[in-house]
Design an enzyme around this catalytic site. Structure first.
Site, PDB file in Angstrom:
ATOM      1  N   HIS A 149     -33.146 -29.873  16.048  1.00 40.36           N
ATOM      2  CA  HIS A 149     -34.157 -29.548  16.912  1.00 40.36           C
ATOM      3  C   HIS A 149     -33.879 -28.902  18.270  1.00 40.36           C
ATOM      4  O   HIS A 149     -33.223 -29.594  18.800  1.00 40.36           O
ATOM      5  CB  HIS A 149     -35.296 -30.664  16.682  1.00 40.36           C
TER       6      HIS A 149
ATOM      7  N   HIS B 232     -20.780 -17.426  17.002  1.00 41.93           N
ATOM      8  CA  HIS B 232     -20.471 -17.707  15.645  1.00 41.93           C
ATOM      9  C   HIS B 232     -20.532 -19.359  15.324  1.00 41.93           C
ATOM     10  O   HIS B 232     -19.454 -19.762  16.016  1.00 41.93           O
ATOM     11  CB  HIS B 232     -19.266 -17.222  15.356  1.00 41.93           C
TER      12      HIS B 232
END
Length: 210
Positions: free
Chosen positions: A140, A149
């Site tokens: 979250h 990446h």
């Protein structure tokens, strides 16, 4: 009818991307490769159109692009490709595998790619041209920059901030609340328990600068 898509690149990452695009019934016109020496004629029935110069010769309002260049070797190649085509008016499509768990409040900027088995929890923002690779977990309220990446199997815990152009290696873990500076590299399998400065590489358990 959906706007046709051209994939830039014919390597391993582009193969994964094309498979996902076909699974989601996208209208894929074809793919290009940067080199005239490439001998690939088709991937999954999608034809090679030629080099990237083919794309530069067409109307950018008639097609969307997908960046099929992976983040290996010199990761700046992927970034350079993205901005070179953005600068001449092309739009990059987001690619999201059907198996992804993606809350409604997730903010995705242009050209984000989220691969198979990824879990993203509420409150996250993901920057342009970023890859969240296979089975990665983003908890979250994370903020992930542009051209990042997150490699396969990485775990990003809650409230983490990742700067632009960062590579998070396969299987790495970043604990909650950590800030990672732009242009940094987190080695595969590392456990990051403290903030990482800009432009450094950290490896190990716990991760240390090298």
């Amino acid at each position: 009818m959906s706007v046709p898509i051209i994939v830039l690149g014919g390597g391993g990452h582009s193969k994964v991307i094309m498979n996902t695009l076909l699974m989601t019934s996208c209208n894929v016109k074809g793919f290009t490769t940067p080199d005239t020496l490439d001998q690939i004629d088709s991937i999954y029935g999608i034809i090679r159109l030629g080099t990237d110069d083919v794309v530069r010769s067409i109307d950018p309002t008639q097609y969307k692009l997908v960046n099929g260049i992976g983040s290996v070797g010199y990761p700046g190649i992927r970034k350079d490709i993205f901005y070179s085509f953005k600068n001449i008016g092309f739009h990059f499509e987001n690619v999201i595998h059907p198996s992804v768990i993606l809350p409604k409040d997730t903010v995705l900027l242009e050209g984000v790619q989220i691969m198979a088995g990824v879990i993203i929890q509420p409150g996250c923002n993901i920057g342009a041209n970023t890859i969240i690779n296979t089975r990665a977990t983003i908890e979250h309220d994370c903020r992930i920059g542009d051209n990042v990446h997150v490699a396969p199997g990485a775990v990003i815990c809650g409230d983490v901030t990742i700067g632009d152009n960062v590579h998070i290696g396969a299987g790495a873990i970043v604990i909650q609340g950590v800030r990672i500076g732009k242009n940094s590299v987190i080695g595969a399998g590392s456990v990051v328990i403290r903030n990482v400065a800009e432009g450094v590489k950290v490896v190990g358990v716990p991760a240390e600068e090298v």
